[in-house]
Design a protein around this motif. Structure first.
Motif, mmCIF file in Angstrom:
data_model
loop_
_atom_site.group_PDB
_atom_site.id
_atom_site.type_symbol
_atom_site.label_atom_id
_atom_site.label_comp_id
_atom_site.label_asym_id
_atom_site.label_seq_id
_atom_site.Cartn_x
_atom_site.Cartn_y
_atom_site.Cartn_z
ATOM 1 N N ASN A 365 38.780 12.038 -9.907
ATOM 2 C CA ASN A 365 39.435 10.963 -9.165
ATOM 3 C C ASN A 365 38.754 9.596 -9.294
ATOM 4 O OD1 ASN A 365 41.416 12.718 -8.370
ATOM 5 N ND2 ASN A 365 40.508 13.141 -6.378
ATOM 6 N N THR A 391 39.930 4.447 -8.092
ATOM 7 C CA THR A 391 39.790 5.785 -7.508
ATOM 8 C C THR A 391 41.126 6.259 -6.975
ATOM 9 O OG1 THR A 391 39.168 4.906 -5.339
ATOM 10 C CG2 THR A 391 37.380 5.438 -6.868
ATOM 11 N N TYR A 392 41.225 7.555 -6.849
ATOM 12 C CA TYR A 392 42.472 8.183 -6.447
ATOM 13 C C TYR A 392 42.184 9.172 -5.326
ATOM 14 C CZ TYR A 392 46.710 11.009 -6.711
ATOM 15 O OH TYR A 392 47.869 11.667 -6.401
#
Ligand code: ADP
Length: 654
Positions: A365, A391-392
């Motif tokens: 991520n 970022t995820y």
């Protein structure tokens, strides 16, 4: 499909395009200026062609040289990235003329949308809601005053050819208009060779939300959701995210439909972005259309799963989009932070020099798009962006948490950077709750950024980390020199002293103070920039460096200096007189290498604090140096036109 494409750009976006081209089995050609001979994008491409000297006008903006490079290497198509020639209709035309495909929109769409006045007219005709105002070039300041009064203050003066926040002024009254008209016209003329300005209503406390559109050559136009880019400094984006925490389905669909309508009537093809500002009541107004890949495109890629560069290349090769609007779904949440070589603690002055250590964060991520590697030179010639950190997460909170973590372990030495500032922004309650507007930074950091105190719960952790680091260093010294290790130490922070016993039990270092003790385990070794470890079982990370006889720890927006000393040394330190600092307040030094554009004062002149002293240009930006106090100028040591080194003296006060 193309066999070979040329990337007419540098830095992270050149690397980004090369990555997708490679994954599609397409050979890549980089172009470079003399400043970039060893740059990452040159190393990553299959071939590279030198196109000129460092100034952009001689290289990355040199249409003839780039077209020649494409012809010479047999490139079938050219991806322009963003910036430089990406929105230059003449460039797309020059490629068309020699039968090389421009990976972007048709020439006419670039030209139409590149002019904010034309774009606004096309948008209005397509039924897109635009900012109320007067979309025509204004002849003179007095006409501007009349029109502004009709629109109603506050209004915004904008350059028709504008971009990058240039030629833009907010005006609250007639006097502002007279002033702003002159300076905006002047700035636009200098930046774009086109001084036309127009007026529109200034929407107060808006959000910036933009729609990604994608159009093929067969009439399909779709939108891939939105990005919120409200976190801006001086009208420039700093942090972007997708989806916007503010939009409901209904508004998203309405904005999407308008963006598609505009793209259709502009006969658009390729990836493009329709920018809107949105007020508190979710009323949205068209700002402009960017006819290229945006810097912040990765957040869209992470929530939609599409590779925008791949789509652009396929569309340029004549392929049809193989999905429909109903297939576009937004999943999870993504955030991008722009990491710049600048010093937020010194009013965001650009910083240049060699990146001596570069350790980007890695892991699930986390995506880092960069054109920099260790040893790279950040030069005065180009945009000072070092990387985009993306970022995820399944939720917005998870993405923000990941961003905080990733920022903490992003190590960049050798140049100043804004990582601490980015950490401070995403830590703010109003950011966390999604309550953001384009005024966020100005409101949250009214006095600029000076760093922030370490949150109290992390104070003890910092002490434990410094103590453990000292123990590990002392153990390695002891092994080499065969001396015994002291177990009693004194930790000194800002003149406060904390006696501590530091000992080891197998893999654990025990830091025992008066009342409590902390247990640290780590595999850190002296010389490493990141201290990963666990304190009483809780994972922790600090950036750490030797600082004099102590340690400098960095985390989030905070920097802490700690010394861990044997008691005798701590006593000796306590008795030392404070070091006399040389008095540098009577001189003005150049805060960066650059060109002295103008000097606003003369010898013998009295100045007041805040008054302009000189303007230095570096990294394509003008930086105004202001008097920090009242005084009289004794002597000037530099004049307009001089190239200045960092810390070179410019003038002296009496
Ligand atoms: P540029 O092309 O120079 O980047 P934009 O038109 O895209 O200029 O505007 C940049 C930023 O300026 C927007 O994101 C927004 O924050 C602010 N802005 C522009 N127009 C307005 C307006 N009419 N009212 C309020 N803010 C505006």
């Amino acid at each position: 499909m193309f066999k070979k494409i040329l990337i007419a750009n540098r830095g992270e976006i050149a690397c980004r395009v090369i990555r997708t081209a490679k994954s599609m089995g397409i050979a890549t050609i980089a172009v470079y200026s003399d400043a970039d001979a060893n740059a990452l994008h040159v190393r990553e491409a299959d071939e590279a062609v030198r196109i000129g000297t460092p100034p952009s006008a001689d290289s990355y903006l040199n249409i003839a040289a780039i077209v020649a490079a494409a012809k010479q290497t047999g490139a079938e198509a050219v991806h322009p990235g963003y910036g430089f020639l990406s929105e230059n209709a003449a460039f797309a035309e020059a490629l068309d003329a020699v039968g090389i495909v421009f990976i972007g929109p048709p020439v006419k769409a670039i030209a139409d949308m590149g002019d904010k006045i034309t774009a606004k007219k096309i948008a209005e005709a397509a039924g897109v809601s635009t900012v109320p105002g007067h979309p025509d070039a204004i002849a003179d300041a007095e006409t501007a005053v009349t029109i502004a009064q009709k629109i109603g203050y506050p209004v915004m003066i904008k350059a028709a050819a504008g971009g990058g926040g240039k030629g833009m002024r907010i005006a609250a009254n007639d006097a502002d208009i007279r002033d702003g008209f002159r300076s905006a016209t002047h700035e636009a003329q200098a930046a774009f060779g086109d001084g036309r300005v127009f007026l529109e209503k200034y929407i107060e406390q808006p959000r910036h939300i933009e729609i990604q559109v994608i159009a093929d050559a067969h009439g399909t136009v779709l939108y891939l959701g939105e990005r919120e880019c409200s976190i801006q400094r001086r009208h420039q984006k700093v942090i972007e995210e997708a989806p916007s925490p503010f939009l409901d389905e209904k508004t998203r669909a309405a904005m999407g439909a308008q963006a598609v309508a505009l793209a259709k009537s502009a006969r658009y093809r390729s990836a493009g972005t329709v920018e809107f500002i949105v007020d508190r009541k979710r009323r949205f107004y068209f700002l402009e259309m960017n006819t290229r890949l945006q810097v912040e495109h990765p957040v869209t890629e992470l929530v939609t799963g599409f590779d925008l560069v791949e789509l652009m290349i396929r569309i340029a090769a004549g392929e049809k989009l193989n999905f429909a609007q109903k297939d576009v779904r937004l999943t999870g949440s993504a955030i991008e932070a722009r990491v710049y070589a600048e010093d937020p603690r010194r009013n965001f002055l650009p910083s240049i020099g060699r990146v001596t250590r570069y350790i980007p964060p890695t892991g699930k991520n986390i995506r880092v798009d960069t054109g920099v590697s260790e040893g790279a030179e950040i030069s005065i010639y180009y945009d000072p962006m070092i990387a985009k950190l993306v970022t995820y997460g399944d939720t917005r909170n998870a993405a923000i948490g990941k961003m905080a973590e990733a920022l903490d372990s992003f190590v960049i030495n050798g140049v100043s950077h804004n990582i601490g500032f980015l950490a401070a922004v995403i830590a703010r309650d109003s950011f966390r709750s999604g309550d953001i507007t384009t005024d966020f930074i100005a409101q949250q950091f009214p006095d600029g950024f000076k760093g922030e105190p370490l949150p109290p719960e992390q104070g003890a952790q910092a002490i434990a980390v410094a103590a453990a680091a000292q123990r590990i260093l002392a153990e390695s010294d002891a092994r080499i020199a065969g001396v015994t290790l002291p177990d009693r130490w004194v930790i000194v922070q800002d003149g406060s002293r904390y006696p501590a016993k530091i000992s080891r039990r197998n893999e654990t270092i025990i830091v025992a103070g008066y009342t409590a003790s902390q247990e640290v385990t780590t595999s850190w070794l002296p010389g490493q920039s990141l201290f990963h470890g666990s304190i009483d079982g809780v994972p922790t990370v600090f950036q750490i460096e030797r600082h004099g006889i102590g340690w400098r720890l960095t985390r989030g927006a905070s920097i802490v200096d700690l010394k861990v000393l044997p008691p005798l040394a701590a006593d000796a330190l306590g008795r030392m007189p404070a070091k006399a600092k040389p008095d540098l307040s009577r001189q003005l030094f150049s805060p960066m290498p650059g060109l002295l554009v103008s000097m606003a004062v003369t010898q013998g002149q009295d100045v007041k604090a805040g008054e302009e002293l000189a303007v230095i240009e570096a990294m394509k930006m003008e930086n105004v140096l202001r008097a920090e106090r009242d005084g009289t100028i004794k002597q000037l040591f530099a004049k307009a036109g001089d190239s200045l080194a960092v810390d070179q003296i410019i003038l002296e006060y009496l």
